[in-house]
Design a protein around this motif. Structure first.
Motif, short mmCIF file in Angstrom:
data_model
loop_
_atom_site.label_atom_id
_atom_site.label_comp_id
_atom_site.label_asym_id
_atom_site.label_seq_id
_atom_site.Cartn_x
_atom_site.Cartn_y
_atom_site.Cartn_z
N LEU A 132 -62.21 95.42 -4.97
CA LEU A 132 -62.30 95.36 -3.52
C LEU A 132 -61.14 94.52 -3.00
CD1 LEU A 132 -65.39 95.35 -4.70
CD2 LEU A 132 -65.99 94.84 -2.34
N SER A 133 -60.75 94.75 -1.77
CA SER A 133 -59.77 93.90 -1.12
C SER A 133 -60.49 92.79 -0.37
CB SER A 133 -58.92 94.71 -0.15
OG SER A 133 -58.20 93.85 0.73
N ALA A 134 -60.01 91.56 -0.53
CA ALA A 134 -60.62 90.43 0.18
C ALA A 134 -60.41 90.54 1.68
CB ALA A 134 -60.04 89.11 -0.34
N VAL A 135 -59.48 91.38 2.11
CA VAL A 135 -59.21 91.56 3.54
C VAL A 135 -60.02 92.73 4.09
CG1 VAL A 135 -57.44 91.99 5.28
CG2 VAL A 135 -56.90 90.61 3.25
N GLU A 136 -59.87 93.92 3.50
CA GLU A 136 -60.57 95.11 4.00
C GLU A 136 -62.04 95.12 3.60
OE1 GLU A 136 -56.35 95.86 4.34
OE2 GLU A 136 -57.57 95.27 2.60
N LYS A 165 -56.58 90.17 -3.70
CA LYS A 165 -55.79 89.79 -2.51
C LYS A 165 -56.36 88.57 -1.80
CE LYS A 165 -54.41 94.63 -1.87
NZ LYS A 165 -54.25 95.76 -0.94
N ILE A 166 -56.85 87.57 -2.55
CA ILE A 166 -57.33 86.35 -1.91
C ILE A 166 -56.19 85.56 -1.30
CG2 ILE A 166 -59.33 86.15 -3.43
CD1 ILE A 166 -57.76 83.95 -4.97
N ASP A 167 -54.93 85.91 -1.65
CA ASP A 167 -53.77 85.20 -1.12
C ASP A 167 -53.18 85.86 0.11
OD1 ASP A 167 -52.99 87.40 -2.56
OD2 ASP A 167 -51.56 86.36 -3.86
N ARG A 168 -53.89 86.86 0.66
CA ARG A 168 -53.41 87.52 1.88
C ARG A 168 -54.07 86.93 3.11
NH1 ARG A 168 -53.88 93.81 2.04
NH2 ARG A 168 -53.91 93.19 4.23
N SER A 169 -53.35 86.91 4.20
CA SER A 169 -53.92 86.44 5.46
C SER A 169 -55.10 87.32 5.85
CB SER A 169 -52.85 86.49 6.56
OG SER A 169 -53.40 86.14 7.81
N GLY A 170 -56.19 86.69 6.28
CA GLY A 170 -57.39 87.44 6.66
C GLY A 170 -58.37 87.63 5.53
N ALA A 171 -58.06 87.08 4.35
CA ALA A 171 -58.98 87.21 3.21
C ALA A 171 -60.29 86.48 3.49
CB ALA A 171 -58.32 86.66 1.95
N ARG A 172 -61.39 87.05 2.99
CA ARG A 172 -62.73 86.46 3.18
C ARG A 172 -63.39 86.25 1.84
NH1 ARG A 172 -66.04 90.48 5.90
NH2 ARG A 172 -64.76 91.93 4.69
N ALA A 173 -64.30 85.30 1.78
CA ALA A 173 -65.03 85.05 0.54
C ALA A 173 -66.53 85.12 0.79
CB ALA A 173 -64.64 83.70 -0.05
N GLU A 174 -67.11 84.10 1.45
CA GLU A 174 -68.55 84.09 1.68
C GLU A 174 -68.99 85.27 2.53
OE1 GLU A 174 -70.81 82.28 0.25
OE2 GLU A 174 -69.24 81.31 -0.94
N ALA A 175 -68.23 85.57 3.59
CA ALA A 175 -68.58 86.70 4.46
C ALA A 175 -68.52 88.01 3.68
CB ALA A 175 -67.66 86.75 5.68
N ASP A 197 -57.95 77.34 -0.86
CA ASP A 197 -56.83 77.77 -0.01
C ASP A 197 -56.86 79.27 0.23
OD1 ASP A 197 -55.84 75.13 0.04
OD2 ASP A 197 -54.76 75.45 -1.84
N LEU A 198 -58.05 79.78 0.54
CA LEU A 198 -58.23 81.22 0.77
C LEU A 198 -57.33 81.71 1.89
CD1 LEU A 198 -60.03 83.75 0.14
CD2 LEU A 198 -61.54 82.96 1.98
N GLY A 199 -56.73 82.87 1.70
CA GLY A 199 -55.90 83.50 2.72
C GLY A 199 -54.51 82.93 2.84
N THR A 200 -54.07 82.14 1.84
CA THR A 200 -52.72 81.58 1.84
C THR A 200 -52.03 81.95 0.52
OG1 THR A 200 -53.27 79.49 0.75
CG2 THR A 200 -53.62 79.63 3.14
N PRO A 201 -50.70 81.89 0.49
CA PRO A 201 -49.99 82.21 -0.76
C PRO A 201 -50.37 81.30 -1.93
CG PRO A 201 -48.48 82.28 1.10
CD PRO A 201 -49.77 81.70 1.62
N SER A 202 -50.90 80.12 -1.64
CA SER A 202 -51.27 79.19 -2.72
C SER A 202 -52.74 79.31 -3.12
CB SER A 202 -50.97 77.75 -2.30
OG SER A 202 -51.67 77.42 -1.10
#
Length: 663
Positions: free
Chosen positions: A102-106, A132-142, A163-168
């Motif tokens: 799955l994509s952490a964004v979509e 894709k946890i390092d992409r902007s808009g990535a979600r985890a709990e949701a 640091d979810l949703g960041t390059p790091s």
């Protein structure tokens, strides 16, 4: 280290979720390849076809392998686009488990739900990898809440994200021995599906880490719990934890994939992919379930024919390469020299079997319907006619031959002669048509023109009809044939196909005349009174006669379709259009608009449930209107609708609608 276990794992995902990139990362991080390929650059290990590299999508399943510890993992990368769902389904019967990406964004997308439903139907254990946890808009709990609500009831996060949703962004694996909170969460999740764990949680003593680890592996293998790993195929975060999950959670306790039974056991396996090289040489991928295979071994391929009768094709393997051993693409540094014997649990690439087709099985004829077998493929619902753009002499023949070769890789194409020199093929969608055109141009040098696709309907007899035409004592029949043929047509049960029977004595006609009548019946029923193939009917020969030595098989081939046409006209036929069952999850306020849209598209709404956060609408819809529904729903639901559909039977059309489709 000697290989003791073999796991065959499918990598599945909605298109663009990153499954090919994940496959590449797994091969790189385990030392199988020295350089990390890229989908954008077109240099990945599994997208080897020129069309795949140019378009950046997977069209054909591909196999690569890596070794971790004493376990060899064969990875099967599958297409993500819904037009190639049959390519995915034919692989499922040879897998030990799957990773659904799955994509952490979509998040949970429409095709993700289709894939998970299919995986659960066939009983495969599934690990989830949130990429894709390092992409902007990535979600985890949701996203986990969405997974629980829309995908599987018992997901279990095996990694934490920083640091979810960041390059790091980093994925940190949870450790049962060190984290009391994680132990509690694992125990509570297992308690929902495991009565033993429930009793220990309620009454004590609380399960220790070893007990939880064993119970988690067992419930994962049974498909009751779905571990979730967060990470990034691009950076490699979370991939190590996923590898540990594959070997620790999916490997059966008694796995013996490396050894297999002795050579005395007959080989039993399934062909799940067929390729042709530039020279035309045909190779096949085989998953072996028991016995062994070696080069120069004689084997027999078994399949069911069009009439359901078992067919056997003997042949000899001229070359065999075991996936993951030296010489095989993707074997890397873990290859083993001289591995020319395929044992139970493994996958091999074999050559020399000229008649091999996807779906063939290596087994005794009596076992053709037993043991592991792939799920039933949904039939394509679109048909198109293909012609060469330049009508030079022989061009139509070359095009037909090329499509027949492609049908070896995808039997559901059903390439067959059409009118005016065209070739008819079956399709799932328009993207598949584009890929087919590009393949014909690149691999065969043929520019092809495709007519607009039409929905594939069927005709079934509405009643019983008989017709007969007899020759006189010294003269031909009224139609000019020296033959007598009488036929009765009547309905047969659903999915029975065409059944041919005799009420005449088998010795009343020479065998060649019997064969001519039966073959002609099957050929003539490919186009019924309304122009569609007639199926689910019984045709009975009720009268026959000939004049020796004047009558020929040609007389029976000429007279049979005339008599059959009259019998069908008297029986009457009804046209049936293919349908999909569907689920659509829509926002509360969008239900009226969605229901109105679906009704206008001819859908039958069977159930509406929910009402707290969204509505779940279920029903059936004509296959020809599915694409239209998918295109309209985002505008009616602010892009929040989640649509799932799958081919499921058919329904009768009105006479006016049948005429409209035929036109």
């Amino acid at each position: 280290m000697q290989i003791q276990h073999t796991l065959n794992i499918g990598i599945l995902a909605h298109v663009d979720a990153g499954k090919t990139s994940l496959t590449e990362r797994l091969l790189f991080d385990t030392g199988t390849i020295d350089r990390l390929g890229s989908v954008d650059a077109g240099d990945t290990q599994t997208d080897t076809g020129v069309i795949e590299r140019q378009r950046g999508i997977t069209v054909r399943s591909a196999v690569a392998s890596f070794t971790t510890g004493s376990t060899q993992v064969n990875l099967i990368d599958t297409p993500g686009h819904s037009d190639f769902v049959a390519e995915v389904e034919r692989v499922l019967g040879v897998l030990d488990g799957a990773v659904l990406v799955l994509s952490a964004v979509e998040g949970v997308q429409a095709h993700t739900r289709v894939l998970m439903r299919t995986l659960r139907e066939v009983g495969l254990p599934v690990l989830l990898f949130v990429n894709k946890i390092d992409r902007s808009g990535a979600r985890a709990e949701a996203l986990l809440r969405d997974v629980r609500h829309k995908l599987v009831p018992h997901p279990l996060a095996m990694t934490a994200v920083q640091d979810l949703g960041t390059p790091s962004a980093r994925a940190l694996p949870h450790v049962l021995d060190d984290e009391a909170e994680f132990r509690t969460r694992v125990a509570e999740t297992l308690a929902e599906v495991d009565e033993t764990v429930l009793a220990r949680v309620v009454d004590g003593p609380f399960p220790d880490p070893a007990e939880l680890r064993t119970a988690l592996a067992e419930q994962t293998r049974q498909g009751r719990v779905h571990p979730v790993f967060f990470g990034s195929a691009r950076s490699g975060q979370g991939v190590g934890a996923l590898v540990d999950g594959l070997t620790g959670l999916l490997r059966p306790p008694s796995a013996d994939g490396g050894a297999g039974p002795s050579g005395a056991t007959p080989p039993r396996g399934t062909v799940f992919a067929v390729e042709r090289g530039a020279s035309g040489k045909k190779t096949a991928y085989v998953r072996l379930f028991s016995g062994t295979l070696t080069a120069r071994q004689r084997v027999t391929l078994h399949r069911h024919g069009p009439d359901g009768a078992p067919l056997a094709h003997p042949g000899q393997i001229t070359a065999l390469q075991v996936v993951g051993r030296a010489g095989h693409r993707g074997a890397g540094r873990h290859g083993e020299d001289g591995a020319r014997q395929l044992t139970a649990g493994g996958i091999g690439q074999v050559s020399g079997l000229a008649e091999v087709r996807v779906g063939d099985r290596l087994t005794d004829p009596a076992g053709l319907d037993d043991g592991p077998r792939p799920p039933r493929f949904p039939a394509p619902t679109l048909r198109t006619l293909v012609r060469p753009r330049h009508r030079a002499p022989g061009a139509a023949g070359r095009l037909h031959a090329a499509l027949q070769r492609l049908a070896e890789q995808d039997p559901l194409l059903h390439a067959c002669p059409g009118p005016d020199g065209a070739t008819s093929v079956l399709l799932y969608g328009e993207i598949q048509k584009e890929i087919l055109a590009a393949t014909l141009a690149h691999d065969f040098g043929i520019e092809a023109v495709f007519e607009p696709s039409r929905t594939v309907c069927r005709e079934r007899p509405a009643g019983v009809g008989e017709a007969c035409e007899e020759m006189g004592r010294q003269a031909a029949s009224p139609s000019g044939f020296v033959a007598t043929v009488g036929l009765r047509v009547e309905p047969a049960p659903r999915d029975a196909g065409v059944v041919f029977r005799y009420e005449t004595e088998l010795g009343a006609l020479p065998h060649a005349f019997h064969t001519a009548i039966e073959d002609t019946v099957h050929d003539a029923l490919r186009s019924g009174p309304h122009g569609w193939a007639v199926t689910d009917c019984t045709v009975t020969l009720i009268r026959s006669g000939f004049a020796s030595p004047v009558s020929t098989a040609g007389d029976f081939r000429g007279l049979t379709p005339i008599v059959l046409g009259r019998a069908l006209e008297r029986a009457g036929t009804r046209v049936y259009e293919p349908c999909h069952v569907f689920d659509v999850d829509v926002p509360l306020d969008a239900l009226p608009a969605v229901a109105s849209c679906l009704a206008a598209l001819g859908a039958d709404i069977g159930e509406t449930a929910g009402g707290l956060t969204s509505w779940l609408v279920k029903g059936t819809i004509p296959a020809s209107r599915v694409r239209c529904a998918e295109h309209r729903l985002p505008g009616l639901t602010r892009g929040e609708a989640l649509w799932w559909s799958r081919p499921s039977g058919d329904r009768p059309l009105s006479r006016a609608a049948a005429r409209g489709l035929a036109d």
